[in-house]
Enzyme design. Structure first.
Site, PDB file in Angstrom:
ATOM      1  N   ASP A  85     -13.885  -3.556   3.797  1.00  0.00           N
ATOM      2  CA  ASP A  85     -12.394  -2.699   3.418  1.00  0.00           C
ATOM      3  C   ASP A  85     -11.610  -3.161   2.359  1.00  0.00           C
ATOM      4  OD1 ASP A  85     -13.092  -0.660   5.520  1.00  0.00           O
ATOM      5  OD2 ASP A  85     -11.751  -1.368   6.716  1.00  0.00           O
ATOM      6  N   ARG A 110      -9.318  -7.121   8.965  1.00  0.00           N
ATOM      7  CA  ARG A 110      -8.994  -7.118   7.480  1.00  0.00           C
ATOM      8  C   ARG A 110      -8.015  -8.142   7.282  1.00  0.00           C
ATOM      9  NH1 ARG A 110      -6.878  -1.302   5.372  1.00  0.00           N
ATOM     10  NH2 ARG A 110      -7.432  -2.537   3.376  1.00  0.00           N
ATOM     11  N   ARG A 155       0.403   1.655  11.738  1.00  0.00           N
ATOM     12  CA  ARG A 155       0.089   0.300  11.302  1.00  0.00           C
ATOM     13  C   ARG A 155       1.472  -0.473  10.992  1.00  0.00           C
ATOM     14  NH1 ARG A 155      -5.180  -0.023   9.008  1.00  0.00           N
ATOM     15  NH2 ARG A 155      -6.187   1.386  10.358  1.00  0.00           N
ATOM     16  N   HIS A 184      -1.591   5.937   7.741  1.00  0.00           N
ATOM     17  CA  HIS A 184      -0.784   5.137   6.531  1.00  0.00           C
ATOM     18  C   HIS A 184      -0.030   6.258   6.046  1.00  0.00           C
ATOM     19  CE1 HIS A 184      -3.458   1.329   5.858  1.00  0.00           C
ATOM     20  NE2 HIS A 184      -2.245   0.915   6.629  1.00  0.00           N
ATOM     21  N   CYS A 278      -5.690   4.622  -2.056  1.00  0.00           N
ATOM     22  CA  CYS A 278      -5.913   3.421  -1.054  1.00  0.00           C
ATOM     23  C   CYS A 278      -6.648   2.402  -1.905  1.00  0.00           C
ATOM     24  CB  CYS A 278      -6.932   3.807  -0.107  1.00  0.00           C
ATOM     25  SG  CYS A 278      -6.110   4.862   1.500  1.00  0.00           S
TER      26      CYS A 278
END
Length: 285
Positions: A85, A110, A155, A184, A278
């Site tokens: 990611d 992550r 998140r 997000h 992103c």
């Protein structure tokens, strides 16, 4: 003053879009060399869906070239094997007012990305600070003029907002996300310039919708069809707005508001739950 037509009746006043001005930007990106969907941490991910890494690289390169063609500086963080990611560079942190906050990711898969971003920050004369609570960088922390809009609910931990405000010296406005598809803030809200945003109201809790309506009464409200292709995961330089090509309705709204939409196809990277923004960490002045 009231304008009248030849018959003495009030004539309609046609509004023209405010002039928009582009400003050169500094972006940080990471190539999707090791991109894959190997786990599920958002509703967009499906490990049974095949990923074409070559196509992902080609689409990502087209995005990078679009930024360069617009006159923006693009710097790179090297991809690391085992971090599929990492292409979603926006999540790596927040850099503004010469202050850097590095991400503290919600998922262990992550966590290694934060190390790589902290190293890049240090190598570029920033001193990265890590919050005690989860923050996922510009995924949930979007700079608008002199404030930071900060998402929470899926998140980033709301308690991190105060830490971030104290470090960067800017007010942080919390916004609660309620739809897991928009996990997000940058999937449900786009910053277009220092005073203008676009957003998808159903992604937010009622109080947060009221906050946005108060702060940005002229905001562009995007329809479901555009939100569901992550059309709001866009990047603007104040005039040019780079957005997912599938968000055609939003593109027309941008034109009417005086912006210049530039559609790009990041459909392969959408399989991991991300798109234009992103993939793009902005280094704010």
């Amino acid at each position: 003053m009231t304008l009248t037509n030849a018959n003495g009746a009030a004539a309609p006043v046609l509004r023209t879009a405010a002039p928009r001005t582009a400003r050169p930007r500094r972006y940080v990106m990471t190539a999707p060399t090791h991109f894959a969907v190997e786990y599920v941490i958002n509703p967009w991910m499906d490990t049974s869906t095949p990923v074409d890494v070559s196509r992902a690289l080609s689409q990502w390169e087209a995005l990078r070239q679009a930024y360069i063609a617009l006159g923006h500086l693009v710097e790179l963080v090297e991809p690391i094997a085992g971090l599929p990611d990492m292409v979603y560079a926006a999540n790596g942190g927040l850099i503004v007012n010469d202050r850097a906050v590095v991400a503290r990711f919600a998922y262990a898969e992550r966590a290694g990305e934060a190390v790589a971003h902290a190293q890049w920050m240090s190598a570029n004369s920033f001193t990265p600070v890590q919050t005690r609570h989860v923050n996922e960088g510009q995924g949930d922390l979007l700079v608008v003029g002199s404030m930071v809009l900060a998402g929470h609910g899926f998140r980033t931990d709301r308690r991190a907002h105060d830490e971030i405000a104290a470090h960067v010296g800017m007010p942080v406005v919390g916004l609660e996300l309620v739809d897991p598809r928009f996990y997000h803030l940058d999937t449900a809200l786009a910053v277009l310039d220092d005073t203008t945003i676009a957003y998808y109201p159903p992604a937010f809790a009622e109080q947060s919708r009221a906050t946005l309506a108060h702060l940005f009464p002229d905001a562009i409200e995007v329809a479901s069809a555009d939100a569901y292709v992550l059309g709001l995961n866009a990047v603007s330089d104040g005039l040019n707005v780079v957005l997912p090509a599938a968000a055609t309705g939003f593109a027309e709204q941008l034109r009417q508001a005086g912006f210049r939409p530039i559609g790009v196809d990041l459909s392969e990277l959408l399989k991991g739950g991300g798109s234009v923004k992103c993939c793009t960490l902005e280094v704010h002045p």
